[in-house]
Design a protein around this motif. Structure first.
Motif, PDB file in Angstrom:
ATOM      1  N   VAL A  92       0.813  -1.215   0.000  1.00 23.07           N
ATOM      2  CA  VAL A  92       0.000   0.000   0.000  1.00 23.07           C
ATOM      3  C   VAL A  92       0.849   1.268   0.000  1.00 23.07           C
ATOM      4  O   VAL A  92       0.650   2.168  -0.820  1.00 23.07           O
ATOM      5  N   GLU A  93       1.801   1.338   0.902  1.00 20.58           N
ATOM      6  CA  GLU A  93       2.564   2.587   1.077  1.00 20.58           C
ATOM      7  C   GLU A  93       3.298   2.990  -0.214  1.00 20.58           C
ATOM      8  O   GLU A  93       3.246   4.138  -0.643  1.00 20.58           O
ATOM      9  N   GLU A  94       3.954   1.999  -0.830  1.00 16.56           N
ATOM     10  CA  GLU A  94       4.702   2.288  -2.049  1.00 16.56           C
ATOM     11  C   GLU A  94       3.753   2.561  -3.224  1.00 16.56           C
ATOM     12  O   GLU A  94       4.027   3.414  -4.071  1.00 16.56           O
ATOM     13  N   ALA A  95       2.603   1.865  -3.263  1.00 17.00           N
ATOM     14  CA  ALA A  95       1.615   2.101  -4.326  1.00 17.00           C
ATOM     15  C   ALA A  95       1.098   3.541  -4.258  1.00 17.00           C
ATOM     16  O   ALA A  95       0.983   4.224  -5.285  1.00 17.00           O
ATOM     17  N   VAL A  96       0.824   4.004  -3.055  1.00 14.35           N
ATOM     18  CA  VAL A  96       0.350   5.381  -2.858  1.00 14.35           C
ATOM     19  C   VAL A  96       1.425   6.370  -3.314  1.00 14.35           C
ATOM     20  O   VAL A  96       1.149   7.347  -4.025  1.00 14.35           O
ATOM     21  N   ARG A  97       2.674   6.104  -2.924  1.00 14.52           N
ATOM     22  CA  ARG A  97       3.771   6.989  -3.319  1.00 14.52           C
ATOM     23  C   ARG A  97       3.921   7.038  -4.841  1.00 14.52           C
ATOM     24  O   ARG A  97       4.104   8.111  -5.427  1.00 14.52           O
ATOM     25  N   LEU A  98       3.814   5.879  -5.495  1.00 13.20           N
ATOM     26  CA  LEU A  98       3.993   5.820  -6.947  1.00 13.20           C
ATOM     27  C   LEU A  98       2.876   6.546  -7.694  1.00 13.20           C
ATOM     28  O   LEU A  98       3.123   7.209  -8.702  1.00 13.20           O
ATOM     29  N   VAL A  99       1.645   6.427  -7.205  1.00 18.15           N
ATOM     30  CA  VAL A  99       0.546   7.175  -7.840  1.00 18.15           C
ATOM     31  C   VAL A  99       0.810   8.673  -7.731  1.00 18.15           C
ATOM     32  O   VAL A  99       0.690   9.417  -8.712  1.00 18.15           O
ATOM     33  N   LYS A 100       1.203   9.131  -6.531  1.00 19.16           N
ATOM     34  CA  LYS A 100       1.496  10.566  -6.338  1.00 19.16           C
ATOM     35  C   LYS A 100       2.638  11.016  -7.247  1.00 19.16           C
ATOM     36  O   LYS A 100       2.574  12.065  -7.883  1.00 19.16           O
ATOM     37  N   GLU A 101       3.714  10.220  -7.289  1.00 15.19           N
ATOM     38  CA  GLU A 101       4.878  10.562  -8.123  1.00 15.19           C
ATOM     39  C   GLU A 101       4.513  10.579  -9.606  1.00 15.19           C
ATOM     40  O   GLU A 101       4.990  11.418 -10.366  1.00 15.19           O
ATOM     41  N   GLU A 103       1.654  11.275 -10.907  1.00 19.68           N
ATOM     42  CA  GLU A 103       0.898  12.506 -11.199  1.00 19.68           C
ATOM     43  C   GLU A 103       1.839  13.716 -11.210  1.00 19.68           C
ATOM     44  O   GLU A 103       1.718  14.605 -12.053  1.00 19.68           O
ATOM     45  N   ARG A 104       2.801  13.704 -10.301  1.00 22.59           N
ATOM     46  CA  ARG A 104       3.769  14.805 -10.267  1.00 22.59           C
ATOM     47  C   ARG A 104       4.582  14.855 -11.564  1.00 22.59           C
ATOM     48  O   ARG A 104       4.933  15.922 -12.060  1.00 22.59           O
ATOM     49  N   SER A 105       4.861  13.668 -12.111  1.00 23.44           N
ATOM     50  CA  SER A 105       5.677  13.617 -13.332  1.00 23.44           C
ATOM     51  C   SER A 105       4.972  14.259 -14.526  1.00 23.44           C
ATOM     52  O   SER A 105       5.626  14.784 -15.426  1.00 23.44           O
ATOM     53  N   ILE A 106       3.641  14.230 -14.534  1.00 25.41           N
ATOM     54  CA  ILE A 106       2.892  14.896 -15.622  1.00 25.41           C
ATOM     55  C   ILE A 106       3.215  16.396 -15.601  1.00 25.41           C
ATOM     56  O   ILE A 106       3.491  17.001 -16.638  1.00 25.41           O
ATOM     57  N   HIS A 107       3.175  16.977 -14.399  1.00 29.55           N
ATOM     58  CA  HIS A 107       3.497  18.405 -14.257  1.00 29.55           C
ATOM     59  C   HIS A 107       4.972  18.653 -14.591  1.00 29.55           C
ATOM     60  O   HIS A 107       5.315  19.680 -15.179  1.00 29.55           O
ATOM     61  N   ALA A 181      -3.366  15.111 -16.019  1.00 33.73           N
ATOM     62  CA  ALA A 181      -2.998  14.459 -17.284  1.00 33.73           C
ATOM     63  C   ALA A 181      -2.800  15.550 -18.327  1.00 33.73           C
ATOM     64  O   ALA A 181      -3.334  16.656 -18.192  1.00 33.73           O
ATOM     65  N   ALA A 182      -2.035  15.218 -19.359  1.00 31.57           N
ATOM     66  CA  ALA A 182      -1.734  16.211 -20.393  1.00 31.57           C
ATOM     67  C   ALA A 182      -1.716  15.545 -21.763  1.00 31.57           C
ATOM     68  O   ALA A 182      -1.700  14.319 -21.868  1.00 31.57           O
ATOM     69  N   SER A 183      -1.718  16.377 -22.796  1.00 32.11           N
ATOM     70  CA  SER A 183      -1.449  15.867 -24.141  1.00 32.11           C
ATOM     71  C   SER A 183      -0.227  16.597 -24.684  1.00 32.11           C
ATOM     72  O   SER A 183       0.034  17.748 -24.328  1.00 32.11           O
ATOM     73  N   VAL A 184       0.534  15.888 -25.517  1.00 31.95           N
ATOM     74  CA  VAL A 184       1.751  16.453 -26.124  1.00 31.95           C
ATOM     75  C   VAL A 184       1.834  16.013 -27.584  1.00 31.95           C
ATOM     76  O   VAL A 184       1.160  15.061 -27.991  1.00 31.95           O
TER      77      VAL A 184
END
Length: 370
Positions: A92-101, A103-107, A181-184
């Motif tokens: 759980v802990e790592e899954a939560v971190r990866l989802v957050k990361e 989403e951060r990577s999109i920005h 999310a974004a488009s490129v």
């Protein structure tokens, strides 16, 4: 010369730089990266940002961006929809971190483009995960509930009328929207990465295939005209890994994604209401996906049409899509107003589908340096 997919052709037409020369002979580097797509170029850039003195050399069998990076659908999405797989594999802990990361990577893509002046048509306009038939309805509910439970849900369910308006199509029966999310334009992004890597002092040799890998400290990357001796090696070849290394044949399936793009019709986009850069995906295993472009086109794609066994790269991957008729039918089903609009190009390409649907990273050498 291979056919260049629409995105890459458009990106190449907008630049004036010559290809980087092939590697002429033997050389030495701190790090040798094999593969000039997003994975390889971003690795090179981040290494140089962290340590400008590091001697980083990158080789690419064709030109940078000729693989998946220059021809994908241009949908920059997070891993939130893969939450259950992440939790099963990592807890759980790592899954939560990866989802957050993720989403951060999109920005972070947008921040990178701004920082280095890369014009990749980056639009942070979110994504819609939709259902396009009764069987798909409700298929997103469980994962949204799990994200909600862990305080990481960026999706909201929108009324059907809103979904159809935002997506420009009455085919959608339900939809969840996330702003993360974004488009490129993927070809412009990868060619921008190449420019930045060169600016930062990365040595790039295009038209330089890896013909062999010698284990050792340093490792040796063999090419047609010379060997690169490097303290560390990064293999960033994605779908091409299975061809180069038989041990990957069972880890990845090579599967096509097929795309079409229409001629520019901004008038019709206004008419149907598809006016933002929102990316839209249905809920099939091999999804339909689409978004518009700033110059008024619709790009629509579908995964999973051609499977290549044993890591083989089929000639069809560098040709117009053999499923053009199917794509055109889908286009007119989603957008009746575009039924008669000229399709400017179709293309496809190999993508590496792993067993889990997630990328995997690992160590390949007994010496710990590959």
């Amino acid at each position: 010369m291979p056919m260049r997919p629409f995105w890459l052709e458009q990106a190449l037409a907008a630049e004036s730089c010559a290809p980087c020369e092939p590697l002429p002979g033997d050389t030495r580097a701190d790090v040798c990266i094999v593969g000039g797509g997003y994975t390889g170029l971003w690795t090179a850039i981040m290494l140089k940002e962290q340590n400008p003195e590091l001697d980083v050399l990158l080789i690419e069998a064709d030109i940078c961006g000729a693989g998946a990076s220059g021809r994908n659908g241009g949908c920059a999405l997070s891993w939130s929809a893969k939450y259950f797989t992440l939790e099963r594999l990592f807890g759980v802990e790592e899954a939560v971190r990866l989802v957050k990361e993720s989403e951060r990577s999109i920005h972070a893509i947008g921040i990178f483009c701004e920082q280095y002046g890369v014009d990749a048509d980056y639009r942070l306009d979110g994504t819609l995960y939709t259902a396009t038939n009764r069987a798909q309805c409700g298929s997103t509910d469980a994962v949204i509930a799990a994200l909600e439970r862990h305080g990481i849900n960026s999706f909201t369910q929108r009324p059907v009328a809103d979904v159809q308006r935002m997506a420009g199509s009455r085919k959608h029966l339900e939809g969840w929207f996330s702003p993360a999310a974004a488009s490129v334009q993927p070809g412009k992004l990868v060619r921008g990465l190449r420019r930045v890597a060169l600016q930062l002092g990365v040595r790039i040799h295009e038209n330089t295939a890896m013909t062999g890998l010698e284990e050792g400290k340093p490792a040796g990357i063999q090419t047609p005209h010379g060997t690169v001796r490097a303290d560390r090696v990064v293999l960033a070849m994605n779908a091409w890994m299975a061809r180069a290394f038989p041990q990957f044949e069972r880890s990845v399936a090579i599967v096509s994604s097929d795309m079409l793009i229409t001629e520019p019709r901004p008038d019709l986009l206004d008419q149907i209401g598809l006016t933002s850069g929102v990316t839209v995906l249905d809920s099939r295993i091999f999804v339909h996906y689409y978004h518009n472009t700033p110059d008024g086109r619709i790009m629509l794609g579908k995964g999973g049409n051609t499977f290549a066994y044993g890591g083989r790269m089929l000639p069809v991957f560098d040709q117009p899509s053999p499923y053009a008729g199917l794509l055109q039918h889908s286009l007119s089903e989603f957008f009746p107003a575009f039924a008669e609009v000229k399709v400017e190009a179709t293309w496809n390409g190999p993508s590496d589908r792993s067993v889990t649907g997630l990328p995997f990273f690992g160590q390949m050498s007994a010496h710990g340096n590959v």
